[in-house]
Design an enzyme around this catalytic site. Structure first.
Site, short mmCIF file in Angstrom:
data_model
loop_
_atom_site.label_atom_id
_atom_site.label_comp_id
_atom_site.label_asym_id
_atom_site.label_seq_id
_atom_site.Cartn_x
_atom_site.Cartn_y
_atom_site.Cartn_z
N GLU A 43 7.61 1.91 7.06
CA GLU A 43 8.71 2.87 7.07
C GLU A 43 8.40 4.19 7.12
O GLU A 43 7.57 4.64 6.20
CB GLU A 43 9.76 2.54 5.95
N LYS A 132 19.43 -1.02 0.79
CA LYS A 132 18.69 -0.62 -0.19
C LYS A 132 19.23 0.05 -1.47
O LYS A 132 19.83 1.09 -1.42
CB LYS A 132 18.03 0.86 0.57
#
Length: 215
Positions: A43, A132
């Protein structure tokens, strides 16, 4: 790779390396070091200079061998720029329904940040297949376990404060995967990318063992 395949691979591997750096070079080298250590999902955060260029470089270098996504995406405009750079998934620190909508339009997984039961429900209703929990060090594994009570169907990825010392607690609490940043890439701050690789290798191995034992 299709949306569901990407989400499946993220959850199967269990580790997303969150890459923050002071430069393009640090971002690419940190990513490479994590990949050499066995991490298969990267990421690249948009707090880093040249984030789009880092994404493009990694996608070109690793092709289908590594899943490369974008993080710290605050709005649809940044999400679209990341997609055009080659990002295969989008991660946000907060809940922005318009960003989820845009990602759904292009069949790209969006992992929005949530911190409450209300935000989690909104994210699920908007079509997020993974959310998340951020910042993880604020909510702790007990907070994740509490959210999983009324939302057992939700796949949740804690990020922030995740390390080798607490990762087992996160998975026991119900994490589908974890995002790890500074713990993995600390060595990069002193130019020691071999340390990043060693840390990543040990962390990936530990997560593999934990996931094999979590039922």
């Amino acid at each position: 790779m299709k949306r569901e395949e990407i989400l499946t691979q993220i959850k199967a591997g269990g580790v997303v390396a969150v890459i923050r750096g002071a430069s393009y070079e640090e971002g690419v080298r940190s990513s490479r070091a994590c990949i050499e250590g066995g991490v298969r999902v990267i990421e690249v955060t948009y707090t880093m200079p040249g984030a789009s260029e880092v994404i493009s470089a990694l996608v070109k270098e690793y092709g289908g061998k590594v899943i490369v996504g974008a993080g710290t995406v605050l709005d649809p405009e940044t999400a679209r720029a990341a997609m055009l750079a080659g990002a295969q998934f989008i991660v946000a620190p907060s809940l922005n329904l318009e960003t989820i909508k845009l990602c759904n339009r292009y069949c790209v997984p969006c992992v929005p940040g949530i911190g409450t039961a209300t935000e989690l429900q909104q994210a699920l209703e908007a079509g997020a297949g993974l959310v998340k929990l951020f910042p993880g060090d604020v909510y702790k594994p007990s907070g994740l376990k509490a959210l999983k009570g009324p939302f057992p169907q939700a796949d949740i990825m804690p990020t922030g404060g995740v390390s080798a010392d607490n990762v087992q607690d996160w998975f026991k609490a119900g994490a589908a995967a974890v995002g790890a940043g500074s713990f993995l890439t600390a060595g990069a701050k002193k130019g020691d990318y071999e340390e990043v690789t060693r840390t990543a290798r040990a962390f990936v191995q530990k997560v593999s063992e934990i996931k094999g034992g979590v039922r």
